[in-house]
Design a protein around this motif. Structure first.
Motif, PDB file in Angstrom:
ATOM      1  N   ARG A  48     -16.525 -84.672  29.712  1.00  0.00           N
ATOM      2  CA  ARG A  48     -16.926 -86.053  29.441  1.00  0.00           C
ATOM      3  C   ARG A  48     -15.902 -86.756  28.555  1.00  0.00           C
ATOM      4  N   VAL A  49     -15.348 -86.017  27.592  1.00  0.00           N
ATOM      5  CA  VAL A  49     -14.306 -86.590  26.734  1.00  0.00           C
ATOM      6  C   VAL A  49     -13.088 -86.960  27.572  1.00  0.00           C
ATOM      7  N   ILE A  50     -12.700 -86.059  28.459  1.00  0.00           N
ATOM      8  CA  ILE A  50     -11.546 -86.323  29.321  1.00  0.00           C
ATOM      9  C   ILE A  50     -11.783 -87.560  30.185  1.00  0.00           C
ATOM     10  N   SER A  51     -13.003 -87.709  30.694  1.00  0.00           N
ATOM     11  CA  SER A  51     -13.342 -88.876  31.517  1.00  0.00           C
ATOM     12  C   SER A  51     -13.350 -90.158  30.686  1.00  0.00           C
ATOM     13  N   ASP A  52     -13.805 -90.050  29.425  1.00  0.00           N
ATOM     14  CA  ASP A  52     -13.869 -91.231  28.557  1.00  0.00           C
ATOM     15  C   ASP A  52     -12.484 -91.800  28.256  1.00  0.00           C
ATOM     16  N   ASP A  53     -11.447 -90.983  28.400  1.00  0.00           N
ATOM     17  CA  ASP A  53     -10.101 -91.477  28.118  1.00  0.00           C
ATOM     18  C   ASP A  53      -9.721 -92.612  29.064  1.00  0.00           C
ATOM     19  N   ALA A  54     -10.228 -92.564  30.284  1.00  0.00           N
ATOM     20  CA  ALA A  54      -9.948 -93.647  31.230  1.00  0.00           C
ATOM     21  C   ALA A  54     -10.605 -94.943  30.770  1.00  0.00           C
ATOM     22  N   ILE A  55     -11.783 -94.846  30.166  1.00  0.00           N
ATOM     23  CA  ILE A  55     -12.455 -96.030  29.628  1.00  0.00           C
ATOM     24  C   ILE A  55     -11.652 -96.607  28.466  1.00  0.00           C
ATOM     25  N   MET A  56     -11.145 -95.714  27.611  1.00  0.00           N
ATOM     26  CA  MET A  56     -10.332 -96.158  26.482  1.00  0.00           C
ATOM     27  C   MET A  56      -9.081 -96.882  26.982  1.00  0.00           C
ATOM     28  N   ASP A  57      -8.433 -96.320  27.982  1.00  0.00           N
ATOM     29  CA  ASP A  57      -7.223 -96.947  28.527  1.00  0.00           C
ATOM     30  C   ASP A  57      -7.533 -98.331  29.097  1.00  0.00           C
ATOM     31  N   ALA A  58      -8.674 -98.443  29.765  1.00  0.00           N
ATOM     32  CA  ALA A  58      -9.053 -99.726  30.362  1.00  0.00           C
ATOM     33  C   ALA A  58      -9.315-100.779  29.289  1.00  0.00           C
ATOM     34  N   LYS A  59      -9.925-100.368  28.186  1.00  0.00           N
ATOM     35  CA  LYS A  59     -10.196-101.304  27.097  1.00  0.00           C
ATOM     36  C   LYS A  59      -8.899-101.766  26.443  1.00  0.00           C
ATOM     37  N   GLN A  60      -7.950-100.846  26.278  1.00  0.00           N
ATOM     38  CA  GLN A  60      -6.665-101.246  25.715  1.00  0.00           C
ATOM     39  C   GLN A  60      -5.960-102.242  26.634  1.00  0.00           C
ATOM     40  N   LEU A  61      -6.003-101.981  27.936  1.00  0.00           N
ATOM     41  CA  LEU A  61      -5.371-102.887  28.888  1.00  0.00           C
ATOM     42  C   LEU A  61      -6.011-104.268  28.834  1.00  0.00           C
ATOM     43  N   GLU A  62      -7.338-104.300  28.753  1.00  0.00           N
ATOM     44  CA  GLU A  62      -8.033-105.583  28.676  1.00  0.00           C
ATOM     45  C   GLU A  62      -7.640-106.334  27.404  1.00  0.00           C
ATOM     46  N   LEU A  63      -7.569-105.611  26.285  1.00  0.00           N
ATOM     47  CA  LEU A  63      -7.200-106.258  25.024  1.00  0.00           C
ATOM     48  C   LEU A  63      -5.780-106.808  25.106  1.00  0.00           C
ATOM     49  N   ASP A  64      -4.860-106.024  25.633  1.00  0.00           N
ATOM     50  CA  ASP A  64      -3.477-106.490  25.752  1.00  0.00           C
ATOM     51  C   ASP A  64      -3.393-107.756  26.600  1.00  0.00           C
ATOM     52  N   GLU A  65      -4.104-107.760  27.713  1.00  0.00           N
ATOM     53  CA  GLU A  65      -4.063-108.923  28.602  1.00  0.00           C
ATOM     54  C   GLU A  65      -4.664-110.148  27.927  1.00  0.00           C
ATOM     55  N   ARG A  66      -5.777-109.934  27.218  1.00  0.00           N
ATOM     56  CA  ARG A  66      -6.401-111.042  26.493  1.00  0.00           C
ATOM     57  C   ARG A  66      -5.458-111.600  25.433  1.00  0.00           C
ATOM     58  N   ALA A  67      -4.822-110.690  24.697  1.00  0.00           N
ATOM     59  CA  ALA A  67      -3.938-111.109  23.614  1.00  0.00           C
ATOM     60  C   ALA A  67      -2.736-111.888  24.156  1.00  0.00           C
ATOM     61  N   ILE A  68      -2.136-111.390  25.213  1.00  0.00           N
ATOM     62  CA  ILE A  68      -0.965-112.066  25.787  1.00  0.00           C
ATOM     63  C   ILE A  68      -1.350-113.447  26.321  1.00  0.00           C
ATOM     64  N   THR A  69      -2.504-113.537  26.981  1.00  0.00           N
ATOM     65  CA  THR A  69      -2.978-114.826  27.483  1.00  0.00           C
ATOM     66  C   THR A  69      -3.241-115.793  26.347  1.00  0.00           C
TER      67      THR A  69
END
Length: 234
Positions: A48-69
Protein backbone atom coordinates in the motif's frame (compact mmCIF):
# COMPACT_ATOMS: atom_id res chain seq x y z
CA UNK A 1 -0.88 36.61 3.89
CA UNK A 2 -2.77 39.73 2.88
CA UNK A 3 -5.96 39.36 0.85
CA UNK A 4 -5.87 40.39 -2.79
CA UNK A 5 -8.30 42.46 -4.82
CA UNK A 6 -8.82 39.53 -7.18
CA UNK A 7 -10.44 36.81 -5.06
CA UNK A 8 -9.34 34.05 -7.41
CA UNK A 9 -5.71 34.96 -6.63
CA UNK A 10 -6.31 34.07 -2.98
CA UNK A 11 -8.06 30.88 -4.07
CA UNK A 12 -5.06 29.88 -6.18
CA UNK A 13 -2.67 30.45 -3.26
CA UNK A 14 -4.95 28.56 -0.89
CA UNK A 15 -5.12 25.63 -3.31
CA UNK A 16 -1.32 25.37 -3.27
CA UNK A 17 -1.36 25.49 0.53
CA UNK A 18 -4.01 22.77 0.60
CA UNK A 19 -1.95 20.55 -1.67
CA UNK A 20 1.06 21.02 0.62
CA UNK A 21 -1.02 19.99 3.63
CA UNK A 22 -2.31 16.94 1.77
CA UNK A 23 1.23 15.97 0.78
CA UNK A 24 2.41 16.47 4.36
CA UNK A 25 -0.33 14.18 5.67
CA UNK A 26 0.48 11.56 3.06
CA UNK A 27 4.23 11.77 3.72
CA UNK A 28 3.63 11.14 7.41
CA UNK A 29 1.28 8.24 6.76
CA UNK A 30 3.69 6.63 4.30
CA UNK A 31 6.65 6.97 6.67
CA UNK A 32 4.70 5.46 9.55
CA UNK A 33 3.28 2.59 7.49
CA UNK A 34 6.57 1.75 5.80
CA UNK A 35 8.41 1.45 9.11
CA UNK A 36 5.61 -0.60 10.64
CA UNK A 37 5.59 -2.90 7.61
CA UNK A 38 9.35 -3.45 7.88
CA UNK A 39 9.27 -4.21 11.60
CA UNK A 40 6.34 -6.63 11.32
CA UNK A 41 7.02 -8.07 7.84
CA UNK A 42 3.59 -6.90 6.70
CA UNK A 43 3.87 -7.21 2.93
CA UNK A 44 0.31 -6.02 2.36
CA UNK A 45 0.96 -2.77 4.21
CA UNK A 46 4.25 -2.38 2.36
CA UNK A 47 2.47 -2.72 -0.98
CA UNK A 48 0.00 0.00 0.00
CA UNK A 49 2.90 2.35 0.74
CA UNK A 50 4.42 1.58 -2.65
CA UNK A 51 1.07 2.30 -4.32
CA UNK A 52 0.65 5.56 -2.37
CA UNK A 53 3.85 6.88 -3.95
CA UNK A 54 1.97 7.32 -7.22
CA UNK A 55 -0.58 9.49 -5.40
CA UNK A 56 2.23 11.57 -3.93
CA UNK A 57 3.78 12.05 -7.37
CA UNK A 58 0.43 13.12 -8.80
CA UNK A 59 -0.06 15.71 -6.06
CA UNK A 60 3.39 17.15 -6.66
CA UNK A 61 2.67 17.39 -10.38
CA UNK A 62 -0.63 19.14 -9.71
CA UNK A 63 1.05 21.61 -7.36
CA UNK A 64 3.81 22.37 -9.86
CA UNK A 65 1.29 22.98 -12.63
CA UNK A 66 -0.83 25.20 -10.40
CA UNK A 67 2.20 27.19 -9.30
CA UNK A 68 3.52 27.71 -12.83
CA UNK A 69 0.07 28.79 -14.05
CA UNK A 70 -0.28 31.19 -11.14
CA UNK A 71 3.08 32.79 -11.89
CA UNK A 72 2.17 33.19 -15.56
CA UNK A 73 -1.30 34.63 -14.89
CA UNK A 74 -0.80 36.69 -11.73
CA UNK A 75 2.88 37.66 -11.85
CA UNK A 76 3.12 37.54 -8.03
CA UNK A 77 5.64 39.68 -6.16
CA UNK A 78 7.33 39.76 -2.75
CA UNK A 79 5.74 37.36 -0.25
CA UNK A 80 3.33 35.94 -2.83
CA UNK A 81 6.19 35.01 -5.13
CA UNK A 82 8.09 33.47 -2.20
CA UNK A 83 5.00 31.44 -1.32
CA UNK A 84 4.64 30.03 -4.83
CA UNK A 85 8.32 29.25 -5.43
CA UNK A 86 8.74 28.00 -1.86
CA UNK A 87 5.69 25.79 -2.29
CA UNK A 88 7.33 24.13 -5.29
CA UNK A 89 10.47 23.50 -3.23
CA UNK A 90 8.57 22.13 -0.23
CA UNK A 91 6.54 19.85 -2.48
CA UNK A 92 9.78 18.43 -3.93
CA UNK A 93 11.00 17.57 -0.42
CA UNK A 94 7.66 16.01 0.52
CA UNK A 95 7.74 13.92 -2.65
CA UNK A 96 11.24 12.77 -1.75
CA UNK A 97 10.01 11.72 1.69
CA UNK A 98 7.45 9.58 -0.12
CA UNK A 99 10.25 8.03 -2.17
CA UNK A 100 12.20 7.19 0.98
CA UNK A 101 9.14 5.59 2.55
CA UNK A 102 8.61 3.57 -0.63
CA UNK A 103 12.25 2.43 -0.50
CA UNK A 104 11.75 1.18 3.05
CA UNK A 105 8.55 -0.61 2.05
CA UNK A 106 10.27 -2.31 -0.90
CA UNK A 107 12.77 -3.78 1.56
CA UNK A 108 10.03 -5.71 3.43
CA UNK A 109 9.97 -8.65 1.04
CA UNK A 110 13.72 -9.11 1.43
CA UNK A 111 13.55 -9.29 5.21
CA UNK A 112 11.63 -12.54 5.15
CA UNK A 113 8.49 -13.85 6.74
CA UNK A 114 9.44 -13.39 10.37
CA UNK A 115 9.17 -10.01 12.07
CA UNK A 116 12.40 -8.49 13.32
CA UNK A 117 13.15 -9.44 16.94
CA UNK A 118 12.00 -6.80 19.40
CA UNK A 119 15.51 -6.16 20.69
CA UNK A 120 16.58 -5.25 17.14
CA UNK A 121 13.55 -3.18 16.20
CA UNK A 122 12.95 -1.11 19.34
CA UNK A 123 15.49 1.60 18.49
CA UNK A 124 14.18 1.87 14.92
CA UNK A 125 10.65 2.22 16.27
CA UNK A 126 11.76 5.03 18.58
CA UNK A 127 13.62 6.83 15.81
CA UNK A 128 10.63 6.49 13.47
CA UNK A 129 8.43 8.11 16.09
CA UNK A 130 10.78 11.10 16.31
CA UNK A 131 10.87 11.50 12.54
CA UNK A 132 7.12 11.09 12.18
CA UNK A 133 6.41 13.84 14.69
CA UNK A 134 8.62 16.21 12.67
CA UNK A 135 6.99 15.31 9.36
CA UNK A 136 3.55 15.97 10.80
CA UNK A 137 4.59 19.20 12.50
CA UNK A 138 6.48 20.99 9.73
CA UNK A 139 3.55 21.61 7.37
CA UNK A 140 1.27 22.37 10.32
CA UNK A 141 3.65 25.05 11.59
CA UNK A 142 3.79 26.56 8.11
CA UNK A 143 -0.01 26.53 7.84
CA UNK A 144 -0.13 28.32 11.20
CA UNK A 145 2.45 30.85 9.90
CA UNK A 146 4.58 30.20 12.97
CA UNK A 147 8.13 31.15 11.98
CA UNK A 148 9.53 30.69 15.49
CA UNK A 149 8.22 27.14 15.69
CA UNK A 150 9.74 26.37 12.29
CA UNK A 151 13.12 27.53 13.58
CA UNK A 152 12.86 25.24 16.60
CA UNK A 153 11.70 22.34 14.44
CA UNK A 154 14.62 22.76 12.07
CA UNK A 155 17.09 22.71 14.95
CA UNK A 156 15.58 19.48 16.31
CA UNK A 157 17.04 17.58 13.36
CA UNK A 158 20.20 17.30 15.46
CA UNK A 159 18.35 14.89 17.75
CA UNK A 160 17.53 12.62 14.82
CA UNK A 161 21.16 12.67 13.67
CA UNK A 162 22.26 11.67 17.17
CA UNK A 163 19.65 8.91 17.33
CA UNK A 164 20.74 7.56 13.95
CA UNK A 165 24.36 7.31 15.08
CA UNK A 166 23.20 5.47 18.20
CA UNK A 167 21.04 3.06 16.19
CA UNK A 168 23.89 2.37 13.77
CA UNK A 169 26.25 1.43 16.60
CA UNK A 170 23.64 -0.66 18.37
CA UNK A 171 22.76 -2.72 15.30
CA UNK A 172 26.43 -3.13 14.44
CA UNK A 173 26.98 -4.58 17.91
CA UNK A 174 24.14 -7.05 17.41
CA UNK A 175 25.70 -8.19 14.14
CA UNK A 176 29.09 -8.75 15.75
CA UNK A 177 27.58 -10.63 18.67
CA UNK A 178 25.55 -13.04 16.55
CA UNK A 179 26.03 -13.51 12.78
CA UNK A 180 22.43 -14.72 12.56
CA UNK A 181 21.37 -11.11 13.13
CA UNK A 182 23.27 -9.80 10.11
CA UNK A 183 20.44 -10.00 7.57
CA UNK A 184 17.82 -8.40 9.80
CA UNK A 185 20.20 -5.72 11.04
CA UNK A 186 21.31 -4.83 7.53
CA UNK A 187 17.73 -4.14 6.51
CA UNK A 188 17.08 -2.20 9.69
CA UNK A 189 20.17 -0.08 9.07
CA UNK A 190 18.79 0.71 5.63
CA UNK A 191 15.54 1.77 7.29
CA UNK A 192 17.38 3.93 9.84
CA UNK A 193 19.40 5.72 7.14
CA UNK A 194 16.28 6.48 5.16
CA UNK A 195 14.56 7.80 8.28
CA UNK A 196 17.56 10.06 8.90
CA UNK A 197 17.21 11.35 5.35
CA UNK A 198 13.52 12.04 5.96
CA UNK A 199 14.66 14.26 8.81
CA UNK A 200 16.95 16.12 6.42
CA UNK A 201 14.05 16.82 4.08
CA UNK A 202 11.95 18.08 6.99
CA UNK A 203 14.82 20.49 7.72
CA UNK A 204 14.72 21.71 4.10
CA UNK A 205 10.96 22.24 4.33
CA UNK A 206 11.28 24.19 7.58
CA UNK A 207 13.97 26.42 6.06
CA UNK A 208 11.91 27.14 2.95
CA UNK A 209 8.78 27.77 5.00
CA UNK A 210 10.67 30.18 7.24
CA UNK A 211 11.94 32.09 4.20
CA UNK A 212 8.42 32.32 2.77
CA UNK A 213 7.07 33.80 5.99
CA UNK A 214 9.91 36.17 6.85
CA UNK A 215 11.85 36.85 3.67
CA UNK A 216 14.99 35.90 5.58
CA UNK A 217 17.24 32.85 5.44
CA UNK A 218 17.93 30.83 8.56
CA UNK A 219 21.63 30.63 9.56
CA UNK A 220 23.82 28.21 7.64
CA UNK A 221 22.86 24.63 8.41
CA UNK A 222 24.67 23.00 11.29
CA UNK A 223 27.33 20.33 10.56
CA UNK A 224 25.75 16.88 10.31
CA UNK A 225 26.24 14.55 13.24
CA UNK A 226 26.07 11.36 11.16
CA UNK A 227 29.40 9.80 12.10
CA UNK A 228 28.90 6.55 10.21
CA UNK A 229 29.26 7.85 6.63
CA UNK A 230 27.08 4.90 5.66
CA UNK A 231 26.13 4.69 1.99
CA UNK A 232 22.88 3.08 0.87
CA UNK A 233 21.00 2.96 -2.40
CA UNK A 234 18.86 6.01 -3.04
Amino acid sequence: MAEHIVASFDEDLEHIDRLLRDMGDLAGAMTQSATRALLTSDTGLAQRVISDDAIMDAKQLELDERAITLIAKRQPMAQDLRAVVGGIRMAADLERIGDLAKNIAKRVGAVGQGAAPRKLSHSIDTMAGMVLSQVKAVVERYAERDAAALTALRDEDEKIDTRYTSVFRELLTYMMEDPRNITACTHLLFCAKNLERVGDHVTNIAENAYYILTGEQLPVQRPKLDETQMTVDR
